[in-house]
Design an enzyme around this catalytic site. Structure first.
Site, PDB file in Angstrom:
ATOM      1  N   CYS A  18     -12.561 -62.134 -63.246  1.00 44.50           N
ATOM      2  CA  CYS A  18     -13.603 -63.109 -62.908  1.00 44.50           C
ATOM      3  C   CYS A  18     -13.186 -63.971 -61.729  1.00 44.50           C
ATOM      4  O   CYS A  18     -14.022 -64.324 -60.893  1.00 44.50           O
ATOM      5  CB  CYS A  18     -13.949 -63.965 -64.120  1.00 44.50           C
ATOM      6  SG  CYS A  18     -14.919 -63.049 -65.359  1.00 44.50           S
TER       7      CYS A  18
ATOM      8  N   GLU B 125     -18.917 -65.800 -66.335  1.00 42.22           N
ATOM      9  CA  GLU B 125     -18.857 -66.005 -64.888  1.00 42.22           C
ATOM     10  C   GLU B 125     -19.472 -64.818 -64.156  1.00 42.22           C
ATOM     11  O   GLU B 125     -20.235 -64.984 -63.203  1.00 42.22           O
ATOM     12  CB  GLU B 125     -17.402 -66.168 -64.403  1.00 42.22           C
ATOM     13  CG  GLU B 125     -16.640 -67.276 -65.072  1.00 42.22           C
ATOM     14  CD  GLU B 125     -15.791 -66.807 -66.248  1.00 42.22           C
ATOM     15  OE1 GLU B 125     -14.646 -67.254 -66.366  1.00 42.22           O
ATOM     16  OE2 GLU B 125     -16.295 -66.002 -67.061  1.00 42.22           O
TER      17      GLU B 125
ATOM     18  N   HIS C 248     -18.355 -60.915 -68.847  1.00 38.19           N
ATOM     19  CA  HIS C 248     -17.986 -62.325 -68.964  1.00 38.19           C
ATOM     20  C   HIS C 248     -19.056 -63.238 -68.393  1.00 38.19           C
ATOM     21  O   HIS C 248     -19.857 -62.848 -67.545  1.00 38.19           O
ATOM     22  CB  HIS C 248     -16.649 -62.569 -68.274  1.00 38.19           C
ATOM     23  CG  HIS C 248     -15.499 -61.933 -68.997  1.00 38.19           C
ATOM     24  ND1 HIS C 248     -14.200 -62.059 -68.580  1.00 38.19           N
ATOM     25  CD2 HIS C 248     -15.455 -61.177 -70.123  1.00 38.19           C
ATOM     26  CE1 HIS C 248     -13.400 -61.418 -69.414  1.00 38.19           C
ATOM     27  NE2 HIS C 248     -14.145 -60.868 -70.354  1.00 38.19           N
TER      28      HIS C 248
ATOM     29  N   CYS D  37     -10.623 -65.274 -66.301  1.00 37.99           N
ATOM     30  CA  CYS D  37      -9.635 -64.201 -66.281  1.00 37.99           C
ATOM     31  C   CYS D  37      -9.435 -63.760 -64.821  1.00 37.99           C
ATOM     32  O   CYS D  37     -10.184 -64.156 -63.925  1.00 37.99           O
ATOM     33  CB  CYS D  37     -10.088 -63.034 -67.151  1.00 37.99           C
ATOM     34  SG  CYS D  37     -11.441 -62.051 -66.445  1.00 37.99           S
TER      35      CYS D  37
END
Length: 165
Positions: free
Chosen positions: A123, A84, A82, A120
């Protein structure tokens, strides 16, 4: 003397994060993230396969979609790291502590901004451990929400224990 109308600092950094997402390789949703501290960009990240591995846009399919996995579930089946996480991986914790992560998401098919973009649970845990102070999330071209990371700490994402009777 003519006054120059300037965009807010938040939208300035969100525009940069939006440019970063143009490198994303996900076929569902594309995200861009930047970490800023003391008005300096510390790192950037977008969602895509780990270095050296084939990404979904090259493969031409999404494994989670092929398995009909609903959005927000079974991230272990996703090929991507992801945005992040990639931004956090690319920075030193001592540089991030007290900083802000700026996040922008778009639908990969339509290109439309995601008004419900957020990090999420995995993250969020990384953001907490990185020592970031806040996350600014774009919800429209000029609107955004600022989430204090302390809220993610206080609102622990542990599932409730099952009643075994």
């Amino acid at each position: 003397m003519k006054t120059v109308e300037r965009i807010s600092k938040e939208n300035y950094y969100l525009d940069i994060a939006e440019t970063v997402l143009e490198r994303a390789t996900c076929l569902r949703r594309v995200y861009g993230a930047i970490i800023v501290k003391n008005d300096e960009i510390i790192s950037t990240g977008y969602n895509g396969a780990p270095r050296g591995r084939a990404n979904c846009s090259s493969l031409g399919y999404c494994p989670r979609e092929a398995l009909r996995v609903p959005r927000g579930e079974r991230y272990e089946l996703c090929r991507s790291v992801h945005a992040e996480a990639n931004a956090i991986i690319s920075a030193s914790r001592r540089d991030m502590v007290g900083g802000t992560l700026y996040l922008v998401g778009r639908d990969a098919r339509t290109g439309e901004l995601l008004p419900d973009a957020t990090s999420c649970m995995m993250c969020r845990r990384m953001v907490i451990n990185a020592g970031l102070e806040s996350v600014v999330i774009r919800i429209s071209k000029t609107d955004f929400v600022t989430v204090p990371v302390s809220e993610w700490v206080e609102n622990d994402d542990l599932p409730l224990p099952r009643n075994e009777t």
